[in-house]
Write a protein that holds these residues in place. Structure first.
Motif, PDB file in Angstrom:
ATOM      1  N   ALA A   1      91.370  74.819 111.565  1.00 46.93           N
ATOM      2  CA  ALA A   1      90.626  75.548 112.595  1.00 46.93           C
ATOM      3  C   ALA A   1      89.271  75.991 112.045  1.00 46.93           C
ATOM      4  CB  ALA A   1      91.426  76.745 113.085  1.00 46.93           C
TER       5      ALA A   1
ATOM      6  N   GLY B   1      75.534  73.443 115.728  1.00 48.57           N
ATOM      7  CA  GLY B   1      76.953  73.741 115.915  1.00 48.57           C
ATOM      8  C   GLY B   1      77.144  74.628 117.123  1.00 48.57           C
TER       9      GLY B   1
ATOM     10  N   THR C   1      77.743  77.724 117.311  1.00 47.02           N
ATOM     11  CA  THR C   1      77.002  78.984 117.200  1.00 47.02           C
ATOM     12  C   THR C   1      75.587  78.810 117.743  1.00 47.02           C
ATOM     13  OG1 THR C   1      78.259  79.507 115.221  1.00 47.02           O
ATOM     14  CG2 THR C   1      76.222  80.735 115.544  1.00 47.02           C
TER      15      THR C   1
ATOM     16  N   HIS D   1      85.354  84.564 119.435  1.00 50.41           N
ATOM     17  CA  HIS D   1      84.782  84.437 118.095  1.00 50.41           C
ATOM     18  C   HIS D   1      83.451  85.208 118.091  1.00 50.41           C
ATOM     19  CE1 HIS D   1      82.752  82.278 114.758  1.00 50.41           C
ATOM     20  NE2 HIS D   1      83.945  81.841 114.403  1.00 50.41           N
TER      21      HIS D   1
ATOM     22  N   SER E   1      80.698  84.346 117.353  1.00 51.52           N
ATOM     23  CA  SER E   1      79.558  83.565 117.897  1.00 51.52           C
ATOM     24  C   SER E   1      79.504  83.560 119.409  1.00 51.52           C
ATOM     25  CB  SER E   1      79.520  82.115 117.430  1.00 51.52           C
ATOM     26  OG  SER E   1      80.577  81.720 116.747  1.00 51.52           O
TER      27      SER E   1
ATOM     28  N   ASN F   1      86.137  81.422 125.362  1.00 51.55           N
ATOM     29  CA  ASN F   1      86.532  80.222 124.622  1.00 51.55           C
ATOM     30  C   ASN F   1      87.648  79.496 125.361  1.00 51.55           C
ATOM     31  OD1 ASN F   1      88.938  81.549 123.742  1.00 51.55           O
ATOM     32  ND2 ASN F   1      87.903  82.303 121.916  1.00 51.55           N
TER      33      ASN F   1
ATOM     34  N   VAL G   1      89.877  77.652 123.662  1.00 50.95           N
ATOM     35  CA  VAL G   1      91.023  77.897 122.773  1.00 50.95           C
ATOM     36  C   VAL G   1      90.605  78.952 121.758  1.00 50.95           C
ATOM     37  CG1 VAL G   1      92.461  76.877 120.957  1.00 50.95           C
ATOM     38  CG2 VAL G   1      91.963  75.556 123.024  1.00 50.95           C
TER      39      VAL G   1
ATOM     40  N   ASN H   1      90.379  80.680 118.301  1.00 50.05           N
ATOM     41  CA  ASN H   1      90.483  80.190 116.920  1.00 50.05           C
ATOM     42  C   ASN H   1      91.499  80.989 116.116  1.00 50.05           C
ATOM     43  OD1 ASN H   1      88.439  82.317 117.118  1.00 50.05           O
ATOM     44  ND2 ASN H   1      88.225  82.056 114.921  1.00 50.05           N
TER      45      ASN H   1
ATOM     46  N   ASP I   1      83.085  78.038 125.289  1.00 52.94           N
ATOM     47  CA  ASP I   1      83.077  77.757 123.856  1.00 52.94           C
ATOM     48  C   ASP I   1      84.285  76.843 123.582  1.00 52.94           C
ATOM     49  OD1 ASP I   1      83.650  77.740 121.180  1.00 52.94           O
ATOM     50  OD2 ASP I   1      83.528  79.912 120.898  1.00 52.94           O
TER      51      ASP I   1
ATOM     52  N   ALA J   1      84.771  74.996 120.860  1.00 56.06           N
ATOM     53  CA  ALA J   1      84.843  74.624 119.437  1.00 56.06           C
ATOM     54  C   ALA J   1      86.269  74.266 119.018  1.00 56.06           C
ATOM     55  CB  ALA J   1      84.309  75.761 118.566  1.00 56.06           C
ATOM     56  N   GLN J   2      87.239  75.056 119.478  1.00 55.39           N
ATOM     57  CA  GLN J   2      88.623  74.834 119.044  1.00 55.39           C
ATOM     58  C   GLN J   2      89.390  73.925 119.998  1.00 55.39           C
ATOM     59  OE1 GLN J   2      90.001  75.755 116.210  1.00 55.39           O
ATOM     60  NE2 GLN J   2      88.318  77.023 115.494  1.00 55.39           N
TER      61      GLN J   2
ATOM     62  N   SER K   1      81.570  71.786 118.167  1.00 55.78           N
ATOM     63  CA  SER K   1      81.094  71.498 116.804  1.00 55.78           C
ATOM     64  C   SER K   1      81.749  70.244 116.266  1.00 55.78           C
ATOM     65  CB  SER K   1      81.472  72.649 115.845  1.00 55.78           C
ATOM     66  OG  SER K   1      80.805  73.834 116.179  1.00 55.78           O
TER      67      SER K   1
ATOM     68  N   LYS L   1      84.651  70.324 113.391  1.00 57.08           N
ATOM     69  CA  LYS L   1      86.050  70.653 113.706  1.00 57.08           C
ATOM     70  C   LYS L   1      86.756  69.459 114.335  1.00 57.08           C
ATOM     71  CE  LYS L   1      84.991  75.534 114.474  1.00 57.08           C
ATOM     72  NZ  LYS L   1      85.449  76.215 113.261  1.00 57.08           N
TER      73      LYS L   1
HETATM   74  N1  PLP Z   1      83.789  79.488 118.430  1.00 54.54           N
HETATM   75  C1  PLP Z   1      85.015  79.315 117.953  1.00 54.54           C
HETATM   76  C2  PLP Z   1      86.197  79.532 118.853  1.00 54.54           C
HETATM   77  C3  PLP Z   1      85.194  78.944 116.620  1.00 54.54           C
HETATM   78  O1  PLP Z   1      86.415  78.781 116.125  1.00 54.54           O
HETATM   79  C4  PLP Z   1      84.052  78.748 115.802  1.00 54.54           C
HETATM   80  C5  PLP Z   1      84.212  78.414 114.377  1.00 54.54           C
HETATM   81  O2  PLP Z   1      85.179  78.721 113.755  1.00 54.54           O
HETATM   82  C6  PLP Z   1      82.800  78.922 116.364  1.00 54.54           C
HETATM   83  C7  PLP Z   1      82.696  79.285 117.680  1.00 54.54           C
HETATM   84  C8  PLP Z   1      81.560  78.696 115.568  1.00 54.54           C
HETATM   85  O3  PLP Z   1      81.437  77.359 115.267  1.00 54.54           O
HETATM   86  P1  PLP Z   1      80.337  76.856 114.231  1.00 54.54           P
HETATM   87  O4  PLP Z   1      80.541  77.653 112.978  1.00 54.54           O
HETATM   88  O5  PLP Z   1      80.633  75.409 114.054  1.00 54.54           O
HETATM   89  O6  PLP Z   1      79.005  77.102 114.845  1.00 54.54           O
END
Ligand code: PLP
Length: 412
Positions: A36, A99, A101, A129, A131, A177, A179, A181, A206, A208-209, A229, A232
Motif C-alpha cells: 500500500a 503522483g 499528491t 490520507h 494528501s 478516497n 480505497v 490506505n 483519490d 491511489a489505493q 499514482s 502503487k
Molecule cells: N492517497 C492515498 C489513499 C494514498 O495511499 C497515498 C499514498 O500512500 C496518497 C494519496 C499519496 O500518493 P503519492 O505519495 O503517490 O502522491
C-alpha cells in the motif's frame, strides 16, 4: 502446501516479473507486505526504463530529431493508455503529474482559486490520507471556504446518512478516497458522487489505493477529477495522473508556469497551451511515464477481476489465520475491503513489531500511515499494516503468521 488458490492467477509467471522478491533480507527470504506504500516494479517496466535511458532519451514535444520523436511518441502513447485504462472520454483529459499528491494539489490550487469563495463547503471523509486533507486546508485558508468531515463507523466505513445530511447547496466539492490506505475500506464512491452531483458539487476521487486492485471507469463513476499514482501499480515512482473533465480543465487556470504550458510568451502577457499541456509545465519524468504504460499492460494482462478475486482470497486466508494469534486486534473491518490488514497486538508496540518482523525478512508498515485524523478517531497512535499485492502468496502469509506467533509469545 497452503499455496493452492482457486483463482485464475499464474503466480509463478507473475513472480518472475519481480526479481526483487527473490532475495534474502536479514538472512531470510524477503516477504514484501508493504504494497500500500509502494508496490514493487514489474520487470517489463524496468526494461522499458532501461531502454529509454540507453536508446531513446530526449526531451519531448520540442525536438524534430529522431530521438525526440521517439520519446514524444512513447510519452503520448502512455497518455492514450491511461485514457483506455480509466475509460476517460478523451486522452486530453489525462494530465501527468508526480503522483496523487500533486494531482490533488493541482485541483485544490487551480480549481480552488477559480471556484471557491468564503463560506463554501468542502466535504472530505475521516478516512483521508493527508494528501487529500492538507491541500484542501490550504485552499480553505486562501479562499475562506470551510472543510466539513464525513464521519465513519467503528469498522471504518463512511456513514452515508451522515454524508447526505452534510450535503447542501453550499457544498462545492466532495473529495474522498476510493480505497482507504490505512484500513483498506472500499468506499461507495459511485453513490457518493451521485449524491454530490445532485447538490451541484464537484467531485475529486483519490484512487491511489484503488487503481492497482479495482477497475476504474471515470465515465461510469461520473466523477469530475480522479488521481492515481504509478508507483502503487507496479510502475515507476515520480508519475501520477490527474483525470479531469474537459470542460473543467479548460476553464481553470494553470497550476505552474514555465515551458511546455504556453502558446505565446511576451513581456506583455502569455497565452496558455491547450489541455493537457497547460498543466504540464517543464520537463516531466519522461522515461518513467513511458515505462508506466507497461505497468498498466501488466495489470490488464492479469485482469482486475482476477487480481481482486486472488487478493480477496489472500485477505480471507490471512484473516482466518491471524484470528488465532493471542492479543490480535484488527483495525478496520469494513465489509468491502482490499487486501490491507491493519492491526495491533496486545503488549507490543507497532514500531517494535515492525522491527522484529523486519529481522525475519518481512516488510510491513507501522505508524499513522499519513492518516492522523483517522488514528485520532480510532484513539490510537498507529497500527501495523500488512498489504498484499498480486504477487503475494499464501505461503508468505503462513510465514508471516508464524513469525507473529513467535514474537507474541515473547511479549505475552
Ligand atoms: N492517497 C492515498 C489513499 C494514498 O495511499 C497515498 C499514498 O500512500 C496518497 C494519496 C499519496 O500518493 P503519492 O505519495 O503517490 O502522491
Amino acid at each position: 502446501m497452503s499455496n493452492s488458490t482457486t483463482t485464475a492467477i499464474d503466480i509463478k509467471k507473475i513472480r518472475a516479473q519481480f526479481p526483487v522478491l527473490n532475495q534474502e533480507v536479514n538472512g531470510k527470504p524477503l516477504i514484501y507486505f508493504d504494497n500500500a506504500a509502494t508496490s514493487q516494479t514489474a520487470k517489463s517496466v524496468v526494461d522499458a526504463l532501461i531502454k529509454f535511458y540507453e536508446k531513446d532519451h530526449a526531451n519531448i514535444h520540442r525536438g524534430i530529431h529522431t530521438l525526440a520523436e521517439r520519446s514524444t511518441k512513447g510519452f503520448e502513447e502512455t497518455r492514450e493508455r491511461v485514457h483506455q485504462f480509466i475509460n476517460s472520454e478523451e486522452a486530453d483529459e489525462i494530465i501527468f503529474t508526480k503522483g496523487t499528491t500533486e494531482s490533488i494539489n493541482l485541483v485544490a490550487q487551480s480549481w480552488g482559486s477559480k471556484f471557491l469563495k468564503k463560506g463554501d463547503e468542502i466535504l472530505i471523509s475521516q478516512l483521508e490520507h493527508h494528501s487529500n486533507i492538507v491541500p484542501w486546508q490550504l485552499a480553505a485558508e486562501r479562499t475562506g471556504a470551510i472543510i466539513k468531515v464525513i464521519p465513519i463507523n467503528e469498522k471504518g466505513e463512511i456513514l452515508l446518512d451522515a454524508y447526505k445530511k452534510l450535503l447542501n447547496r453550499k457544498t462545492k466539492l466532495v473529495a474522498v478516497n476510493y480505497v482507504s490506505n490505512s484500513l483498506g475500506t472500499i468506499n461507495p464512491v459511485k453513490e457518493i458522487i451521485e449524491l454530490a452531483i445532485a447538490q451541484g458539487a464537484i467531485t475529486m476521487i483519490d484512487a491511489a489505493q484503488a487503481a492497482p486492485h479495482i477497475k476504474i471507469d471515470v465515465q461510469d463513476l461520473n466523477c469530475d477529477f480522479l488521481a492515481l499514482s504509478s508507483h502503487k501499480m507496479y510502475g515507476p515512482t515520480g508519475v501520477g495522473v490527474l483525470y479531469g473533465r474537459r470542460d473543467l480543465l479548460e476553464v481553470i487556470p494553470p497550476y505552474q508556469g514555465g515551458g511546455e504550458m504556453i502558446k505565446d510568451v511576451s513581456f506583455n502577457g502569455t497565452t496558455f497551451n491547450d489541455i493537457p499541456y497547460k498543466f504540464e509545465a517543464g520537463t516531466p519524468n519522461i522515461g518513467e511515464v513511458i515505462a508506466f504504460k507497461f505497468a498498466m499492460d501488466f495489470i490488464d494482462e492479469i485482469g482486475h477481476e482476477n487480481i481482486q478475486a486472488y487478493e480477496h482470497e489472500l485477505l480471507e486466508y490471512a484473516n482466518s489465520k491471524l484470528k488465532s494469534i493471542p492479543g490480535f486486534t484488527p483495525i478496520g473491518t469494513a465489509d468491502k475491503k482490499t487486501s490491507v490488514i491493519s492491526f495491533l497486538i496486545r503488549n507490543v508496540h507497532p514500531y517494535d513489531l515492525g522491527q522484529l518482523l523486519d529481522a525475519k525478512g518481512i516488510a510491513v508498515r507501522t505508524g499513522h500511515h499519513c492518516t492522523q485524523p483517522l488514528m485520532d478517531f480510532l484513539e490510537i497512535d498507529g497500527t501495523v499494516r500488512a498489504s498484499f499485492a498480486v504477487y503475494s502468496t499464501k505461503e508468505e502469509i503462513d510465514v508471516f503468521c508464524e513469525s507473529l506467533q513467535k514474537i507474541v509469545a515473547r511479549f505475552n
